[in-house]
Scaffold this motif. Structure first.
Motif, PDB file in Angstrom:
ATOM      1  N   GLU A  73       1.017  -0.992  -0.038  1.00  0.00           N
ATOM      2  CA  GLU A  73       0.109   0.103  -0.159  1.00  0.00           C
ATOM      3  C   GLU A  73       0.896   1.302   0.022  1.00  0.00           C
ATOM      4  O   GLU A  73       1.840   1.176   0.746  1.00  0.00           O
ATOM      5  CB  GLU A  73      -1.069  -0.090   1.146  1.00  0.00           C
ATOM      6  N   PRO A  74       0.383   2.251  -0.629  1.00  0.00           N
ATOM      7  CA  PRO A  74       1.483   3.690  -0.850  1.00  0.00           C
ATOM      8  C   PRO A  74       0.886   4.485   0.547  1.00  0.00           C
ATOM      9  O   PRO A  74       0.003   4.249   1.081  1.00  0.00           O
ATOM     10  CB  PRO A  74       1.026   4.302  -2.205  1.00  0.00           C
ATOM     11  N   MET A  75       2.027   5.091   0.655  1.00  0.00           N
ATOM     12  CA  MET A  75       1.861   5.918   1.761  1.00  0.00           C
ATOM     13  C   MET A  75       0.841   7.087   1.582  1.00  0.00           C
ATOM     14  O   MET A  75      -0.018   7.412   2.449  1.00  0.00           O
ATOM     15  CB  MET A  75       3.208   6.735   2.209  1.00  0.00           C
ATOM     16  N   PHE A  76       0.605   7.365   0.428  1.00  0.00           N
ATOM     17  CA  PHE A  76      -0.391   8.527   0.023  1.00  0.00           C
ATOM     18  C   PHE A  76      -0.799   7.880  -1.152  1.00  0.00           C
ATOM     19  O   PHE A  76      -0.102   7.401  -2.091  1.00  0.00           O
ATOM     20  CB  PHE A  76       0.064   9.680  -0.156  1.00  0.00           C
ATOM     21  N   ASN A  77      -2.408   8.136  -1.617  1.00  0.00           N
ATOM     22  CA  ASN A  77      -2.815   8.042  -2.804  1.00  0.00           C
ATOM     23  C   ASN A  77      -2.760   9.169  -3.707  1.00  0.00           C
ATOM     24  O   ASN A  77      -3.169  10.236  -3.116  1.00  0.00           O
ATOM     25  CB  ASN A  77      -4.267   7.480  -2.703  1.00  0.00           C
ATOM     26  N   VAL A  78      -2.209   9.112  -4.700  1.00  0.00           N
ATOM     27  CA  VAL A  78      -1.861  10.745  -5.442  1.00  0.00           C
ATOM     28  C   VAL A  78      -2.866  10.671  -6.808  1.00  0.00           C
ATOM     29  O   VAL A  78      -3.212   9.868  -7.578  1.00  0.00           O
ATOM     30  CB  VAL A  78      -0.550  10.322  -6.241  1.00  0.00           C
ATOM     31  N   LEU A  79      -3.495  11.889  -6.813  1.00  0.00           N
ATOM     32  CA  LEU A  79      -4.372  12.387  -7.842  1.00  0.00           C
ATOM     33  C   LEU A  79      -3.641  13.464  -8.394  1.00  0.00           C
ATOM     34  O   LEU A  79      -3.474  14.490  -7.800  1.00  0.00           O
ATOM     35  CB  LEU A  79      -5.833  12.727  -7.394  1.00  0.00           C
ATOM     36  N   VAL A 317      -5.048  -4.162  13.040  1.00  0.00           N
ATOM     37  CA  VAL A 317      -5.823  -4.003  12.199  1.00  0.00           C
ATOM     38  C   VAL A 317      -6.274  -5.388  11.566  1.00  0.00           C
ATOM     39  O   VAL A 317      -5.273  -6.264  11.323  1.00  0.00           O
ATOM     40  CB  VAL A 317      -5.608  -3.095  11.148  1.00  0.00           C
ATOM     41  N   TYR A 318      -7.434  -5.505  11.235  1.00  0.00           N
ATOM     42  CA  TYR A 318      -7.820  -6.689  10.249  1.00  0.00           C
ATOM     43  C   TYR A 318      -8.662  -6.416   9.307  1.00  0.00           C
ATOM     44  O   TYR A 318      -9.702  -5.873   9.602  1.00  0.00           O
ATOM     45  CB  TYR A 318      -8.507  -7.756  11.442  1.00  0.00           C
ATOM     46  N   GLY A 323      -7.690  -2.332   1.758  1.00  0.00           N
ATOM     47  CA  GLY A 323      -6.572  -1.719   2.323  1.00  0.00           C
ATOM     48  C   GLY A 323      -6.417  -1.561   4.000  1.00  0.00           C
ATOM     49  O   GLY A 323      -7.515  -1.236   4.611  1.00  0.00           O
ATOM     50  N   LYS A 324      -5.370  -1.461   4.476  1.00  0.00           N
ATOM     51  CA  LYS A 324      -5.156  -1.395   5.884  1.00  0.00           C
ATOM     52  C   LYS A 324      -4.509  -0.206   6.261  1.00  0.00           C
ATOM     53  O   LYS A 324      -4.655   0.059   7.495  1.00  0.00           O
ATOM     54  CB  LYS A 324      -4.310  -2.632   6.450  1.00  0.00           C
ATOM     55  N   ARG A 325      -3.835   0.623   5.404  1.00  0.00           N
ATOM     56  CA  ARG A 325      -3.355   1.742   5.689  1.00  0.00           C
ATOM     57  C   ARG A 325      -4.033   2.934   6.707  1.00  0.00           C
ATOM     58  O   ARG A 325      -3.415   3.262   7.549  1.00  0.00           O
ATOM     59  CB  ARG A 325      -2.873   2.388   4.454  1.00  0.00           C
ATOM     60  N   ASN A 326      -5.286   3.230   6.210  1.00  0.00           N
ATOM     61  CA  ASN A 326      -6.035   4.217   6.747  1.00  0.00           C
ATOM     62  C   ASN A 326      -6.485   3.743   8.208  1.00  0.00           C
ATOM     63  O   ASN A 326      -6.431   4.772   9.300  1.00  0.00           O
ATOM     64  CB  ASN A 326      -7.219   4.721   5.779  1.00  0.00           C
TER      65      ASN A 326
END
Length: 346
Positions: A73-79, A317-318, A323-326
């Motif tokens: 998973e990325p640190m941030f989702n980029v738009l 987190v489960y 995704g688990k990041r947030n």
């Protein structure tokens, strides 16, 4: 109110991990609510820069994998959006990074504004005379830029908890451990004893939870990595799994690159400073003994000098499908909501 200053000023705080609750005022000041998902960054950038070296550096920085999550998973989702489209469509986004290359700019830098078009909002402007100057700047200051974005997300969690507190759960924690912790609404108490509190926020396909536990401090040996894992397993065993006889434990081995055999695995261990208190942060993976569940965890351990006890906040987190990041990031922010009253007692 707009606030504009160079990133170098606020990055003095990045030397250590510290609490910061001044990201936003208590109300939105009449501004519209910021749009966008947590850990989503809107990059406003012209095509030549985005398709060139600057865009490559930004993607490498913002989309680098989150450590200690058992999936990529990325640190941030980029738009990414062009400046013209930005003016018409998305000026109210929560996290904005503008890129400007202009010969009128003398040196590369990043400026920061808060609550420009919405609240809570952060707007970073990365500017420099050439693409190469911005690439060099990101090489030198990329970690600090990530820190500022992360700090903005963290302060949103703090602000929400301050205004939407699960007061009954916070009271239970205070009574058991003699601390003040503002738990955000959504978490429910699952179990408690005189040295343990477990709470979780349940979703249809996911769960984010934390447990707090305390035990006597017996010198520096109580804070070694091995002892912290041992105590974690002792208390985590109180969290039952889905089948009879199953319980949470800490992952201590993983398959090798060829998946032919298992190799030893240990959580990451480091000391951080939050406010004026030192904590030990551990990041690792958990699974369930006698069943098939697992995910990432992060724990924060400190010594309450007034009680002579070790205190640990352990977050897990489960989320097997999504995704688990947030989920994990929101849990990490809980440690910033803990205070140790001067007259604490237990």
């Amino acid at each position: 109110m707009k606030r504009l200053f160079n990133i170098a000023i606020i990055l003095l705080a990045a030397v250590s991990v510290v609490g910061c609750k001044n990201f936003n005022t208590l109300s939105n000041g009449g501004k519209k609510t910021a749009q966008g998902a947590p850990y989503e960054v809107l990059v406003v950038c012209q095509a030549p820069e985005w398709e060139g070296a600057v865009g490559e550096s930004l993607r490498s920085l913002l989309e680098q994998p989150v450590e200690m999550i058992n999936q990529n998973e990325p640190m941030f989702n980029v738009l990414r959006i062009t400046p013209n489209d930005f003016k018409n469509m998305l000026p109210a986004h929560r996290n904005i990074l503008k890129v400007l290359v202009s010969s009128k700019v003398e040196t590369a830098s990043v400026a920061v504004q808060y609550d420009v078009e919405s609240a809570p909002q952060i707007v970073l402007t990365l500017q420099g005379p050439t693409q190469q100057s911005l690439v060099d700047y990101l090489d030198a200051n990329g970690k600090n830029l990530l820190y500022v974005l992360e700090m903005a997300e963290r302060d949103r969690t703090i602000r929400f908890a301050e205004h939407h507190e699960a007061k009954a759960l916070s009271e239970v924690i205070g009574n058991v451990f003699g601390i003040r912790m503002k738990v955000p609404q959504g978490y429910e108490l699952r179990s408690q004893s005189d040295d343990f509190v477990w709470a979780s926020y349940e979703f249809p396909t996911s769960s984010q939870g934390f447990f707090i536990y305390s035990y006597p401090y017996q010198g520096k040996g109580s804070l070694t990595a091995d002892d912290l894992v041992r105590m974690r397993n002792l208390f985590a065993a109180r969290i039952p799994g889905p089948s009879a006889g199953s319980y949470m434990t800490t992952v201590d081995k993983l398959p090798d690159a060829e998946a032919k055999e298992y190799v030893p695995f240990s959580p990451e261990y480091r000391t951080v400073k939050i406010g004026d208190r030192a904590w030990i942060e551990m990041r690792g993976l958990w699974d369930v003994e006698n069943d098939f569940m697992g995910g990432p965890f992060v724990s924060y351990t400190t010594v309450n000098e007034q009680t002579g006890r070790v205190l640990t906040l352990d977050c897990y987190v489960y989320s097997p499908k999504y995704g688990k990041r947030n989920y994990l990031r929101a849990l990490e922010h809980l440690v910033y909501l803990i205070d140790f009253p001067a007259a604490a007692s237990r």
